[in-house]
Design a protein around this motif. Sequence first.
Motif, short mmCIF file in Angstrom:
data_model
loop_
_atom_site.label_atom_id
_atom_site.label_comp_id
_atom_site.label_asym_id
_atom_site.label_seq_id
_atom_site.Cartn_x
_atom_site.Cartn_y
_atom_site.Cartn_z
N SER A 25 0.81 -1.23 0.00
CA SER A 25 0.00 0.00 0.00
C SER A 25 0.84 1.27 0.00
O SER A 25 0.39 2.31 -0.45
CB SER A 25 -0.93 0.03 1.21
N GLY A 26 2.05 1.18 0.54
CA GLY A 26 2.90 2.36 0.66
C GLY A 26 2.70 3.13 1.95
O GLY A 26 3.54 3.93 2.33
N GLY A 27 1.61 2.89 2.63
CA GLY A 27 1.32 3.66 3.83
C GLY A 27 1.20 2.85 5.09
O GLY A 27 1.12 3.41 6.18
N GLY A 28 1.20 1.55 5.00
CA GLY A 28 1.01 0.71 6.18
C GLY A 28 2.31 0.14 6.69
O GLY A 28 3.07 0.81 7.40
N ALA A 29 2.57 -1.08 6.33
CA ALA A 29 3.74 -1.80 6.83
C ALA A 29 5.06 -1.15 6.45
O ALA A 29 6.07 -1.35 7.11
CB ALA A 29 3.71 -3.25 6.35
N ALA A 30 5.09 -0.36 5.39
CA ALA A 30 6.33 0.30 4.98
C ALA A 30 6.86 1.20 6.08
O ALA A 30 8.07 1.36 6.23
CB ALA A 30 6.11 1.12 3.71
N LEU A 31 5.97 1.78 6.88
CA LEU A 31 6.40 2.76 7.89
C LEU A 31 5.90 2.51 9.30
O LEU A 31 6.25 3.25 10.20
CB LEU A 31 5.92 4.16 7.48
N SER A 32 5.09 1.51 9.53
CA SER A 32 4.45 1.36 10.84
C SER A 32 5.46 1.25 11.98
O SER A 32 5.30 1.90 13.01
CB SER A 32 3.48 0.19 10.85
N VAL A 33 6.50 0.46 11.82
CA VAL A 33 7.50 0.32 12.88
C VAL A 33 8.30 1.62 13.02
O VAL A 33 8.57 2.08 14.13
CB VAL A 33 8.43 -0.88 12.63
N ALA A 34 8.66 2.22 11.89
CA ALA A 34 9.42 3.48 11.94
C ALA A 34 8.61 4.56 12.66
O ALA A 34 9.17 5.31 13.47
CB ALA A 34 9.79 3.92 10.52
N ILE A 35 7.32 4.63 12.39
CA ILE A 35 6.48 5.62 13.08
C ILE A 35 6.49 5.36 14.58
O ILE A 35 6.62 6.28 15.38
CB ILE A 35 5.05 5.60 12.52
N GLY A 36 6.39 4.08 14.97
CA GLY A 36 6.40 3.74 16.39
C GLY A 36 7.70 4.09 17.09
O GLY A 36 7.69 4.54 18.23
N LEU A 37 8.83 3.90 16.40
CA LEU A 37 10.13 4.15 17.03
C LEU A 37 10.65 5.56 16.84
O LEU A 37 11.30 6.12 17.74
CB LEU A 37 11.17 3.16 16.49
N LEU A 38 10.40 6.16 15.68
CA LEU A 38 10.98 7.46 15.37
C LEU A 38 9.99 8.61 15.56
O LEU A 38 10.40 9.76 15.66
CB LEU A 38 11.49 7.48 13.93
N GLY A 39 8.70 8.28 15.57
CA GLY A 39 7.67 9.30 15.71
C GLY A 39 7.07 9.68 14.36
O GLY A 39 7.76 9.71 13.35
N TYR A 40 5.80 9.96 14.39
CA TYR A 40 5.05 10.27 13.17
C TYR A 40 5.65 11.46 12.41
O TYR A 40 5.66 11.49 11.19
CB TYR A 40 3.59 10.53 13.53
N THR A 41 6.14 12.45 13.14
CA THR A 41 6.63 13.67 12.50
C THR A 41 7.93 13.46 11.74
O THR A 41 8.33 14.33 10.96
CB THR A 41 6.83 14.80 13.52
N LYS A 42 8.59 12.35 11.93
CA LYS A 42 9.86 12.06 11.23
C LYS A 42 9.65 11.14 10.03
O LYS A 42 10.61 10.79 9.35
CB LYS A 42 10.86 11.41 12.19
N CYS A 43 8.41 10.73 9.77
CA CYS A 43 8.12 9.73 8.74
C CYS A 43 7.13 10.25 7.72
O CYS A 43 6.28 11.08 8.04
CB CYS A 43 7.53 8.48 9.40
N SER A 44 7.24 9.74 6.49
CA SER A 44 6.28 10.13 5.47
C SER A 44 6.17 9.09 4.37
O SER A 44 7.18 8.50 3.97
CB SER A 44 6.68 11.47 4.85
N THR A 45 4.97 8.90 3.89
CA THR A 45 4.76 8.07 2.70
C THR A 45 4.96 8.98 1.49
O THR A 45 4.39 10.07 1.44
CB THR A 45 3.33 7.49 2.70
#
Length: 123
Positions: free
Chosen positions: A54-74
């Motif tokens: 999808s580009g928005g789910g599993a690609a970033l879910s762990v990164a969002i959890g560890l790095l924070g939503y504001t540091k991640c983007s699809t």
Amino acid sequence: MIRIAIGGLRKEEIRKAVKETGGEQVETTISSDFEASKMVQAGKADYYLGACHSGGGAALSVAIGLLGYTKCSTVAKAGGRPRPSEIERLVREGKIAFGMSVEAIEEAVPMIIQSILQSSSIR
């Protein structure tokens, strides 16, 4: 040297695109989503790249959890296309984790790497 940690699906395809674009200016490490995100969190990698269907789910879910939503983007969801101006803006804003759909890897990764390299040469 820009250090890129790679997780998600089609890791070798991402690595190939990173190396073709960044050459000797980039170093890549392929790992699980969790370990790659932890590398960025610990300062052992500068950026995270990940792909999923999808580009928005599993690609970033762990990164969002560890790095924070504001540091991640699809940068490219399924059926969408990455936009160079958007990626440049995200890099300038300090995003360090980028997710994309597997269908966008060949187009998105070079844009991300070029923006990172350009941004690092400005500093």
